[in-house]
Design a protein around this motif. Structure first.
Motif, PDB file in Angstrom:
ATOM      1  N   GLU A   1       4.630  14.373  15.757  1.00 55.50           N
ATOM      2  CA  GLU A   1       3.572  13.362  15.681  1.00 55.50           C
ATOM      3  C   GLU A   1       3.079  13.139  14.254  1.00 55.50           C
ATOM      4  O   GLU A   1       2.560  12.061  13.932  1.00 55.50           O
ATOM      5  N   CYS A   2       3.207  14.135  13.384  1.00 50.34           N
ATOM      6  CA  CYS A   2       2.702  14.019  12.025  1.00 50.34           C
ATOM      7  C   CYS A   2       3.604  13.197  11.113  1.00 50.34           C
ATOM      8  O   CYS A   2       3.309  13.058   9.919  1.00 50.34           O
ATOM      9  N   ASN A   3       4.687  12.670  11.624  1.00 52.51           N
ATOM     10  CA  ASN A   3       5.526  11.791  10.810  1.00 52.51           C
ATOM     11  C   ASN A   3       4.789  10.515  10.403  1.00 52.51           C
ATOM     12  O   ASN A   3       5.203   9.821   9.473  1.00 52.51           O
ATOM     13  N   VAL A   4       3.683  10.214  11.091  1.00 51.04           N
ATOM     14  CA  VAL A   4       2.931   8.997  10.769  1.00 51.04           C
ATOM     15  C   VAL A   4       2.289   9.086   9.396  1.00 51.04           C
ATOM     16  O   VAL A   4       1.824   8.067   8.858  1.00 51.04           O
ATOM     17  N   PHE A   5       2.248  10.273   8.801  1.00 54.94           N
ATOM     18  CA  PHE A   5       1.622  10.438   7.496  1.00 54.94           C
ATOM     19  C   PHE A   5       2.630  10.279   6.346  1.00 54.94           C
ATOM     20  O   PHE A   5       2.290  10.575   5.200  1.00 54.94           O
ATOM     21  N   PHE A   6       3.858   9.829   6.661  1.00 56.99           N
ATOM     22  CA  PHE A   6       4.876   9.628   5.638  1.00 56.99           C
ATOM     23  C   PHE A   6       5.370   8.188   5.691  1.00 56.99           C
ATOM     24  O   PHE A   6       5.538   7.622   6.779  1.00 56.99           O
ATOM     25  N   PRO A   7       5.619   7.591   4.544  1.00 60.20           N
ATOM     26  CA  PRO A   7       6.166   6.225   4.536  1.00 60.20           C
ATOM     27  C   PRO A   7       7.492   6.171   5.290  1.00 60.20           C
ATOM     28  O   PRO A   7       8.388   6.984   5.055  1.00 60.20           O
ATOM     29  N   GLY A   8       7.597   5.209   6.205  1.00 57.05           N
ATOM     30  CA  GLY A   8       8.809   5.103   7.010  1.00 57.05           C
ATOM     31  C   GLY A   8       8.991   6.275   7.953  1.00 57.05           C
ATOM     32  O   GLY A   8      10.071   6.459   8.513  1.00 57.05           O
TER      33      GLY A   8
END
Length: 478
Positions: free
Chosen positions: A35-42
């Motif tokens: 879920e924390c992938n939202v904090f990275f561009p793309g």
């Protein structure tokens, strides 16, 4: 910030935020932070951090992802924290927590919890992460990579975890958070057309200096920003920890060269090659003003200045009390540790004594049963030997009596034969007869004597054997 320091009084108040954040540890071989992938561009996290002691953590609060962290279990500090800028909330009190799964992946705790809640229940606590005791009594404080001052309420409380903290001197911590706060709010946010597309990475480069020989003190602090929007841009900032007034701007590519070999912070370098020169120039100008101490013109400048002055004065007043409180908490924690250790030692000693006693009693019981068994087994054998000896004695007596009877019965027969032959032998046989009679009479007495002696010998042998078997042995005098 002084409010961050004074709130150490809540260190033991573990029930203030009962639903505090859930930290999910992600294996390094996974492609992202879930879920924390939202904090990275793309939704692509940085690449090149591949050491086995690099642990990915999705920091959550109330079951919602708040920011992502790459943690070094070797240096016991985060290498970076990835987050987005949110509208800052009024400062809250600190409530420091730890991540149990870093030290004990097999435990059933899936949330970051207060350290006092898991002492004695989490295996190897502190083996892979820093604890409160690593900071208490040192000249360093817990400096947040993802600053609480750049987050709204729920996000702000989630930042107070030791997996988001690095050792910083009080003055350096204040300088870093002041500079990064002003840069983000005054230089970066105003120049990103889509505020929710401003991605931030705050990181630290470990050094060989360690607090209490455990927690690495950073040699460099850095910030990487990416505005993933039309007319986007990227920027890097570096502060050397040996010069708290330093703040150098550089490109993301230049920043990556100061990190590990092969590291790429943003997907496609966040369009670094095609970014707007005007945007970049405006951002660098704002950063230059902040670095020189000038105030970038915003509507909230005066309010921030007044608030900063109040916080500074309050911090000066509160510092002595904070240090005393830190000392008291440190003494209390050490006392609790000593009590637990003493109780554990007493239990260990008592348990060892009881086990030794039980072991000795068991050995004695086994030896006694073994001796009794040998005696019981030998009784039938000895009884059999006695019966055999008695039987042999009676057989010997019968044999002796039969032999005596035979010899007695043989005497008259010989005498009669000699008497019948008397006329034949006449007077010449008298000497021979007398001789035979004397021999027979002598033999008779000899047989009687032998039979009597054999009978007495049999009874003496039987009585002696019985006495030796069933009568206890005495001394030579007895």
């Amino acid at each position: 910030e002084w409010t961050m320091k004074t709130s150490i009084v809540f260190l033991l108040c573990i029930s203030v935020f009962p639903g505090f954040s859930q930290g999910r540890v992600v294996g390094e071989d996974e492609t992202g932070f879930a879920e924390c992938n939202v904090f990275f561009p793309g939704q692509v996290p940085p690449e090149g951090f591949t050491e086995p002691f690099h642990v990915k953590i999705c920091q959550q609060y109330n079951k919602e992802p708040r920011f992502a962290t790459l943690y070094s279990t070797k240096d016991k500090i985060p290498l970076y924290s990835a987050f987005k800028y949110t509208k800052p909330a009024q400062n809250k009190e600190e409530n420091w927590l730890v991540e149990p799964q870093i030290d004990d992946p097999e435990n059933d705790l899936h949330e970051m919890v207060h350290e006092a809640d898991i002492v004695g229940t989490v295996a190897n606590l502190g083996a892979n992460q820093a604890l409160t005791s690593d900071y208490v009594g040192s000249s360093y404080e817990r400096g947040l990579l993802n600053p609480s001052l750049l987050n709204e309420e729920d996000f702000q409380m989630a930042t107070y975890t030791l997996t988001n903290a690095v050792p910083l001197s009080p003055s350096l911590s204040q300088s870093w958070h002041r500079d990064i706060g002003r840069v983000v709010e005054q230089a970066l946010v105003p120049h990103c057309s889509k505020k929710d597309h401003l991605y931030l990475l705050a990181g630290a480069i470990p050094s060989s200096v360690r607090v209490k020989g455990k927690v690495s003190v950073p040699e460099t602090l850095w910030l990487a920003a990416c505005c993933d929007a039309p007319e986007g841009w990227s920027l890097g900032l570096v502060k050397k920890t040996n010069d708290e007034n330093s703040l150098a701007d550089l490109t993301v590519g230049q920043l990556e060269k100061q990190l590990l070999a092969g590291v790429h912070l943003f997907k496609g370098n966040c369009g670094e090659d095609n970014q707007s020169q005007e945007k970049t120039k405006a951002i660098l100008q704002a950063v230059s003003q902040i670095r020189s101490g000038e105030q970038v013109e915003t509507s909230d400048n005066q309010e921030a200045k007044d608030s900063g002055l109040v916080r500074k004065v309050a911090g000066i007043i509160a510092t002595p009390f904070i240090k005393i409180l830190e000392l008291l908490i440190y003494v209390f924690v050490e006392l609790v540790k000593f009590v637990f250790y003493f109780v554990w030692l007493v239990i260990k000693r008592v348990g060892s004594t009881v086990l030794d006693g039980v072991y000795s009693l068991w050995n004695a019981l086994v030896s006694y049963l073994k001796a009794i068994s040998m005696v019981l087994i030998s009784i039938p054998y000895d009884v059999g030997r006695v019966i055999v000896n008695i039987s042999l004695g009676f057989l010997q007596i019968v044999q002796d009596v039969a032999s005596l009877t035979y010899r007695i019965l043989c005497i008259p027969v010989g005498f009669v034969l000699h008497l019948a032959a008397f006329p034949y032998h006449s007077i010449c046989a008298i000497p021979s007869v007398l001789k035979d009679m004397a021999t027979g009479i002598g033999g008779t007495f000899s047989l009687v004597i032998d039979a009597t002696a054999a009978l007495l010998h049999g009874f003496y042998y039987l009585a002696g054997h019985i006495v030796k078997r069933f009568v206890p042995k005495g001394s030579s005098d007895d």
